[in-house]
Scaffold this motif. Structure first.
Motif, PDB file in Angstrom:
ATOM      1  N   LYS A 226       0.887  -1.306  -0.009  1.00 25.12           N
ATOM      2  CA  LYS A 226      -0.051  -0.038  -0.121  1.00 25.12           C
ATOM      3  C   LYS A 226       0.852   1.253  -0.103  1.00 25.12           C
ATOM      4  O   LYS A 226       0.697   2.243  -0.838  1.00 25.12           O
ATOM      5  N   TYR A 227       1.924   1.385   0.954  1.00 20.69           N
ATOM      6  CA  TYR A 227       2.626   2.585   1.186  1.00 20.69           C
ATOM      7  C   TYR A 227       3.625   2.609  -0.174  1.00 20.69           C
ATOM      8  O   TYR A 227       3.963   3.932  -0.685  1.00 20.69           O
ATOM      9  N   ASN A 229       2.924   1.596  -3.060  1.00 21.11           N
ATOM     10  CA  ASN A 229       2.000   2.333  -4.338  1.00 21.11           C
ATOM     11  C   ASN A 229       1.980   3.783  -4.156  1.00 21.11           C
ATOM     12  O   ASN A 229       1.751   4.636  -5.056  1.00 21.11           O
ATOM     13  N   GLU A 230       1.696   4.336  -3.026  1.00 23.70           N
ATOM     14  CA  GLU A 230       1.501   5.663  -2.654  1.00 23.70           C
ATOM     15  C   GLU A 230       2.698   6.476  -3.084  1.00 23.70           C
ATOM     16  O   GLU A 230       2.850   7.450  -3.547  1.00 23.70           O
ATOM     17  N   PRO A 236      -1.472   9.453  -2.588  1.00 20.32           N
ATOM     18  CA  PRO A 236      -2.475   8.153  -2.763  1.00 20.32           C
ATOM     19  C   PRO A 236      -3.312   8.393  -3.809  1.00 20.32           C
ATOM     20  O   PRO A 236      -3.862   7.571  -4.382  1.00 20.32           O
ATOM     21  N   TRP A 263      -0.731  -2.690 -11.019  1.00 18.80           N
ATOM     22  CA  TRP A 263      -0.568  -1.993  -9.551  1.00 18.80           C
ATOM     23  C   TRP A 263      -0.240  -0.679  -9.454  1.00 18.80           C
ATOM     24  O   TRP A 263      -0.594  -0.001  -8.599  1.00 18.80           O
ATOM     25  N   GLU A 266      -3.720   1.321  -9.172  1.00 18.93           N
ATOM     26  CA  GLU A 266      -4.867   0.802  -8.091  1.00 18.93           C
ATOM     27  C   GLU A 266      -5.222   1.972  -7.271  1.00 18.93           C
ATOM     28  O   GLU A 266      -6.657   1.881  -7.322  1.00 18.93           O
ATOM     29  N   ASN A 267      -4.538   2.809  -6.838  1.00 17.90           N
ATOM     30  CA  ASN A 267      -5.252   4.132  -6.188  1.00 17.90           C
ATOM     31  C   ASN A 267      -5.637   5.102  -7.107  1.00 17.90           C
ATOM     32  O   ASN A 267      -5.962   6.382  -6.317  1.00 17.90           O
TER      33      ASN A 267
END
Length: 458
Positions: A226-227, A229-230, A236, A263, A266-267
């Motif tokens: 998650k992080y 990706n950010e 984000p 990937w 995603e956000n």
């Protein structure tokens, strides 16, 4: 010249300290390594297996009499007649012999994937969305099938796999006049030394690939992924570098709209339709799914794409495709009132970090180099299983009867602190691994090291 034998060198404090951590790492993750290798090997052939297992849903017969496909809107009507609800996503056929997949939010609850013959509108069957046999294998691979906490365990195991390889390389490194066990095997499979050599030699040849697979697999992880990706996207809600955003954005990330996306994307939030204006009474009618599909085809979107339908009055038609060829990855968002492209984004628009990670993930999935990529990773998975089994055999042959067989404490216990400090770097990079490292260190101290020290001083 160093006259010490490998056995003598192996008794050094540093060697013992590294061996101790290597032992605990293996004890923790070897079962998961076997699980990930078996499921990962199967998932390399996800398309082939799904097409075989679900052939009755995914394929149709093509003849001269049905060569013209029905509009997608007609196919959606057929799907809704079989499963009442609301269409939320469609996957037009990637080739003439394939069915259309219509994903519905069913009135009875849940999401249902309905498979429709594109030529006559017949419903071939339906099942809960994302429950194909290989989707289940994928979820087992990450333990996501069993909940969030097991999913964290796989994240920990992947991080430990990296540390396992690094400590294993130190243990493998030739010492003194060592002749065998470097790139050759000694003795026979009946002897523990053969299993040690087979384990070490296999590991040194595939160690880099184990690190690569573990590191790229972490990008799907619950916490670290998650992080990461950010960071890749800047924020984000940030689009990859090079994509200019001059339209309002929603709060719906692409992963929610499509269920599965790249990937890097995603956000990323979906944009909002703006060509309908703000006056609801004068707002034009939406263009409809058929015109949206025609627009995507006209824009050259590679067949096999998925389309997420608008959510509400400001929603958009969003199409995405993630084929084996990275250069063909593409996402297009259309205004639902005018079919005007709001954002058209491809692999070339990703930032440097996103490009590197997408390449790594594509290779991890066995896609980047086609069949050669699949076969290569299949061999790596098989060797990983062998390494895990050989580690278990080594331990079983070495351990004292009725004991766990933890490697002996270093004579200089300060070496454990030195090795622990070095490994802690990995724990900082992967925080869940760091937390598990602290737990293992405490257990080792309380249950193994401290009792041994008391015995020596008694």
């Amino acid at each position: 010249m160093n006259s010490k034998s490998p056995a003598t060198q192996g008794n050094t404090s540093l060697y013992r300290a590294v061996w101790r951590w290597h032992f605990y790492a293996g004890l923790l993750i070897l079962p998961f390594m076997i699980l990930m290798s078996i499921t990962g090997a199967a998932y390399l052939y996800r398309d082939e297996i799904d097409d075989w297992y679900h052939a009755d849903l995914k394929f149709v017969e093509v003849s001269d009499t049905n060569a013209q496909a029905l509009p997608i809107s007609r196919q959606i009507q057929s799907a809704l007649a079989a499963v009442p609800g609301k269409a939320i996503k469609v996957l037009p056929p990637a080739s003439p012999d394939r069915s259309s997949e219509i994903v519905l939010a069913a009135d009875a609850g849940g999401r249902e994937a309905v498979y429709v013959d594109p030529y006559d509108g017949d419903v071939l069957g339906h099942m809960p969305d994302r429950t194909t046999i290989m989707w289940v294998v994928r979820r087992i691979h990450s333990l996501a099938e069993f909940g969030t906490i097991p999913n964290y365990i796989i994240e920990i195991a992947s991080g430990w796999a990296i540390l396992l390889v690094l400590t294993g390389m130190y243990l493998w490194w030739p010492r003194g006049n060592q002749k065998g066990g470097v790139v050759s095997l000694r003795e026979t499979p009946k002897r523990r030394i053969w299993w040690r050599d087979a384990h070490a030699v296999t590991g040194i040849f595939i160690g880099v690939f184990i690190i690569f697979m573990a590191a790229t697999g972490m990008f799907w992880s619950v916490f670290w992924g998650k992080y990461a990706n950010e960071f890749a996207n800047g924020t984000p809600n940030g689009y990859p570098s090079g994509v200019r955003v001059d339209v309002p954005l929603s709060t719906i990330p692409m992963i929610d709209a499509f269920g599965e996306t790249s990937w890097t994307n995603e956000n990323i939030p979906l944009p909002q339709s703006v060509d309908g204006g703000t006056d609801e009474t004068a707002r034009p009618a939406p263009v409809g799914i058929d015109q949206a599909i025609a627009t995507f085809d006209k824009m050259g979107l590679t067949p096999g794409y998925a389309v997420s339908l608008p959510r509400g009055e400001t929603g958009v038609y969003s199409a995405s495709i993630y084929p084996d060829d990275l250069s063909l990855q593409r996402v297009i968002h259309l205004d639902q009132y005018s079919a005007r492209p709001l954002i058209d984004m491809g692999y070339d628009d990703y930032g440097p970090f996103g490009k590197i990670m997408e390449f790594g993930i594509n290779f991890h999935l066995g896609q980047e180099f086609g069949t050669a990529n699949q076969i290569f990773l299949l061999v790596i998975c098989a060797l990983l299983i062998f390494m895990s089994v050989s580690a278990g055999v080594m331990w079983w042959k070495r351990r004292p009867s009725g004991a766990l067989g933890v490697p002996p404490m270093p004579r200089d216990t300060r070496k454990i602190a030195v090795v622990s400090a070095i490994l802690a770097i990995g724990g900082i990079i992967y925080p869940t691994v760091g937390a598990s490292m602290i737990v293992i260190w405490l257990l080792d101290y309380l249950l193994v090291a401290r009792p041994q020290r008391k015995l020596r001083t008694a």
